[in-house]
Design a protein around this motif. Sequence first.
Motif, PDB file in Angstrom:
ATOM      1  N   LEU A  40       0.834  -1.200   0.000  1.00  0.00           N
ATOM      2  CA  LEU A  40       0.000   0.000   0.000  1.00  0.00           C
ATOM      3  C   LEU A  40       0.866   1.247   0.000  1.00  0.00           C
ATOM      4  N   ASP A  41       0.563   2.159  -0.912  1.00  0.00           N
ATOM      5  CA  ASP A  41       1.246   3.452  -0.927  1.00  0.00           C
ATOM      6  C   ASP A  41       0.662   4.334   0.166  1.00  0.00           C
ATOM      7  N   ASP A  48      -8.016   4.896   0.867  1.00  0.00           N
ATOM      8  CA  ASP A  48      -8.669   5.507   2.021  1.00  0.00           C
ATOM      9  C   ASP A  48     -10.181   5.604   1.810  1.00  0.00           C
ATOM     10  N   GLU A  49     -10.596   5.967   0.598  1.00  0.00           N
ATOM     11  CA  GLU A  49     -12.027   6.048   0.273  1.00  0.00           C
ATOM     12  C   GLU A  49     -12.673   4.670   0.399  1.00  0.00           C
ATOM     13  N   ILE A  54     -15.819   0.367   3.298  1.00  0.00           N
ATOM     14  CA  ILE A  54     -15.799  -0.973   3.882  1.00  0.00           C
ATOM     15  C   ILE A  54     -16.117  -0.907   5.379  1.00  0.00           C
ATOM     16  N   ALA A  55     -15.598   0.103   6.054  1.00  0.00           N
ATOM     17  CA  ALA A  55     -15.926   0.279   7.474  1.00  0.00           C
ATOM     18  C   ALA A  55     -17.424   0.525   7.654  1.00  0.00           C
ATOM     19  N   ASP A  56     -18.010   1.336   6.771  1.00  0.00           N
ATOM     20  CA  ASP A  56     -19.460   1.578   6.835  1.00  0.00           C
ATOM     21  C   ASP A  56     -20.244   0.280   6.614  1.00  0.00           C
TER      22      ASP A  56
END
Length: 64
Positions: A40-41, A48-49, A54-56
Amino acid sequence: MNLTEIENAAPDVLAPVLLAAMQRLGQLGRDGAVALARILDDGDADFDEAAGWIADIAEGGVRE
């Protein structure tokens, strides 16, 4: 699905692939997380988006 097809994949095609990959990373635990973090960069806005969505989803906040 080949990695070269991901950029043009429709959501209904991509979602099952993402789910399977996330489930497998979950099975791998910390090793899976470390492997993902390694590629991951830092500051990847698209990641991040996606992580926010995914958290939602994990909280039950996204439905049709």
